[in-house]
Design a protein around this motif. Structure first.
Motif, short mmCIF file in Angstrom:
data_model
loop_
_atom_site.label_atom_id
_atom_site.label_comp_id
_atom_site.label_asym_id
_atom_site.label_seq_id
_atom_site.Cartn_x
_atom_site.Cartn_y
_atom_site.Cartn_z
N ILE A 109 0.60 -1.09 0.05
CA ILE A 109 0.04 0.07 -0.09
C ILE A 109 0.94 1.19 -0.10
N GLY A 110 2.06 1.11 0.73
CA GLY A 110 2.89 2.17 0.60
C GLY A 110 3.45 2.87 -0.51
N TYR A 111 4.00 1.70 -1.56
CA TYR A 111 4.37 1.90 -2.56
C TYR A 111 3.31 2.41 -3.68
N ILE A 112 2.18 1.88 -3.45
CA ILE A 112 0.92 2.37 -4.65
C ILE A 112 0.69 3.81 -4.11
N PHE A 113 0.59 4.11 -2.58
CA PHE A 113 0.24 5.53 -2.24
C PHE A 113 1.29 6.51 -2.61
N THR A 114 2.35 6.02 -2.88
CA THR A 114 3.78 6.69 -3.40
C THR A 114 3.75 6.90 -4.86
N TYR A 115 3.16 5.98 -5.51
CA TYR A 115 3.13 6.08 -7.13
C TYR A 115 1.89 7.13 -7.08
N ILE A 116 0.93 7.01 -6.56
CA ILE A 116 -0.34 7.95 -6.83
C ILE A 116 0.00 9.27 -6.33
N LYS A 117 0.70 9.69 -5.43
CA LYS A 117 1.09 11.09 -4.99
C LYS A 117 2.29 11.71 -5.79
N SER A 118 2.95 10.78 -6.47
CA SER A 118 4.24 11.40 -6.95
C SER A 118 3.77 11.86 -8.52
N ASP A 119 5.01 12.90 -9.02
CA ASP A 119 4.88 13.44 -10.19
C ASP A 119 5.48 12.44 -11.12
N THR A 120 4.50 11.96 -12.08
CA THR A 120 4.45 11.16 -13.12
C THR A 120 5.77 11.47 -13.76
N LEU A 121 6.08 12.50 -14.29
CA LEU A 121 7.31 12.86 -15.05
C LEU A 121 8.55 12.60 -14.50
N LYS A 122 8.69 12.73 -13.03
CA LYS A 122 9.77 12.56 -12.27
C LYS A 122 9.97 11.27 -11.89
N THR A 123 8.90 10.37 -11.78
CA THR A 123 9.17 8.94 -11.45
C THR A 123 8.82 8.10 -12.51
N TYR A 124 8.94 8.51 -13.64
CA TYR A 124 8.32 7.80 -14.98
C TYR A 124 9.05 6.24 -14.91
N GLN A 125 10.42 6.45 -14.77
CA GLN A 125 11.18 5.02 -14.75
C GLN A 125 11.04 4.30 -13.60
N ARG A 126 10.27 4.58 -12.76
CA ARG A 126 10.10 3.97 -11.42
C ARG A 126 8.83 2.93 -11.36
N ASN A 127 8.99 1.85 -10.81
CA ASN A 127 8.20 0.80 -10.92
C ASN A 127 7.25 0.85 -9.45
N ASP A 128 6.97 1.99 -8.88
CA ASP A 128 6.25 1.75 -7.70
C ASP A 128 5.02 1.05 -7.64
N PHE A 129 4.05 1.39 -8.65
CA PHE A 129 2.81 0.65 -8.65
C PHE A 129 2.94 -0.85 -8.90
N VAL A 130 3.64 -1.28 -9.61
CA VAL A 130 4.10 -2.61 -10.13
C VAL A 130 4.49 -3.38 -8.83
N VAL A 131 5.61 -2.63 -8.14
CA VAL A 131 6.22 -3.27 -6.76
C VAL A 131 5.03 -3.45 -5.77
N GLY A 132 4.17 -2.36 -5.64
CA GLY A 132 3.10 -2.26 -4.61
C GLY A 132 2.42 -3.45 -4.86
N LEU A 133 1.89 -3.39 -6.19
CA LEU A 133 0.92 -4.65 -6.44
C LEU A 133 1.22 -6.16 -6.23
N THR A 134 2.75 -6.30 -6.48
CA THR A 134 3.44 -7.53 -6.13
C THR A 134 3.40 -7.78 -4.62
N TYR A 135 3.75 -6.75 -3.87
CA TYR A 135 3.65 -6.86 -2.23
C TYR A 135 2.14 -7.26 -1.90
N LEU A 136 1.13 -6.80 -2.50
CA LEU A 136 -0.21 -6.98 -2.26
C LEU A 136 -0.63 -8.49 -2.50
#
Length: 195
Positions: free
Chosen positions: A49-76
Motif C-alpha cells: 500500500i505504501g508503494y502504491i500510495f507513493t506512486y499515486i502521490k508522486s509526479d509522473t514525469l519525475k518517477t516515470y522510470q520507477r515501478n512503484d505501482f508494480v512493486v506495490g501490487l506485487t507486495y499486495l
C-alpha cells in the motif's frame, strides 16, 4: 577490551534470541505459526500500500522510470498469497531453519579449527557441537515434517539447541580470544620495559 565486550554482546544476543524463539515454538506451535504468517502478510500488505500510495502521490514525469505501482501490487499479491496459503508457507520453515543452522554450524566448524590451530585443549568440544548442529540442520532440510505442530516443536528444539550450542562455543572461543589479548598485552608491556 571494548572490542572483546562488543564481540561478546554480538555472539550471545543471537544465541539468546534463538533459545527464546525455540521455547515459543516448542510450547505454542500452531498459534506461533499462524501469527508469524499473518504478521508477515500484514507487513507485505502495508509495504505494498505504501508503494502504491507513493506512486499515486508522486509526479509522473519525475518517477516515470520507477515501478512503484508494480512493486506495490506485487507486495499486495504476496500478502494475499501468504494469508491464504499459510500451510505452504509453514512447510518451508523447517528447510529455511535447517539451512540457517547448517550455516551456523560451518561458522562453529571454523572456530573449532581455529582453536585446534592455537592448541586449545577444548577445541574438539566445539567440533562436536558443530557436527551435531549440522546433523540437526541437515535433518530438517532433508526430512521436512508434514504435521505442522510436530514440525514446529522440532524446529523449536533445534533452535534451542542451536542457541545453547552458540553459547557453549562462544564461551570457549571468547575465552581463548581473551587469553590471546592478555598475552599480547604482556608482550607489549615487556617490550616497553626493554625500550
Amino acid at each position: 577490551m571494548s572490542i572483546f565486550k562488543e564481540l561478546k554482546k554480538i555472539y550471545f544476543v543471537g544465541a539468546i534470541l534463538s533459545i527464546l524463539l525455540g521455547i515459543v515454538l516448542l510450547f505454542f506451535p500452531q498459534t506461533t505459526l499462524l501469527t508469524i504468517c499473518y504478521a508477515f502478510a500484514l507487513i507485505l500488505g502495508v509495504v505494498g500500500i505504501g508503494y502504491i500510495f507513493t506512486y499515486i502521490k508522486s509526479d509522473t514525469l519525475k518517477t516515470y522510470q520507477r515501478n512503484d505501482f508494480v512493486v506495490g501490487l506485487t507486495y499486495l499479491v504476496l500478502a494475499v498469497f501468504v494469508s491464504l496459503k499459510t500451510e505452504l508457507v509453514i512447510s518451508l520453515l523447517p528447510i529455511l531453519l535447517g539451512l540457517s543452522i547448517i550455516i551456523s554450524s560451518i561458522v562453529k566448524l571454523q572456530h573449532a579449527f581455529d582453536l585446534m590451530r592455537v592448541k586449545f585443549n577444548g577445541w574438539w568440544w566445539v567440533l562436536l557441537i558443530a557436527v551435531s548442529s549440522a546433523a540437526i540442520g541437515l535433518y530438517l532440510v532433508v526430512h521436512p515434517f508434514t504435521a505442522a505442530a510436530t514440525m514446529v516443536r522440532v524446529i523449536g528444539i533445534a533452535a534451542i539447541w542451536n542457541g545453547v550450542a552458540d553459547i557453549g562455543t562462544g564461551i570457549l572461543f571468547l575465552k581463548k580470544i581473551k587469553e590471546a589479548i592478555q598475552v599480547m598485552g604482556a608482550i607489549d608491556s615487556e617490550a616497553e620495559e626493554i625500550d
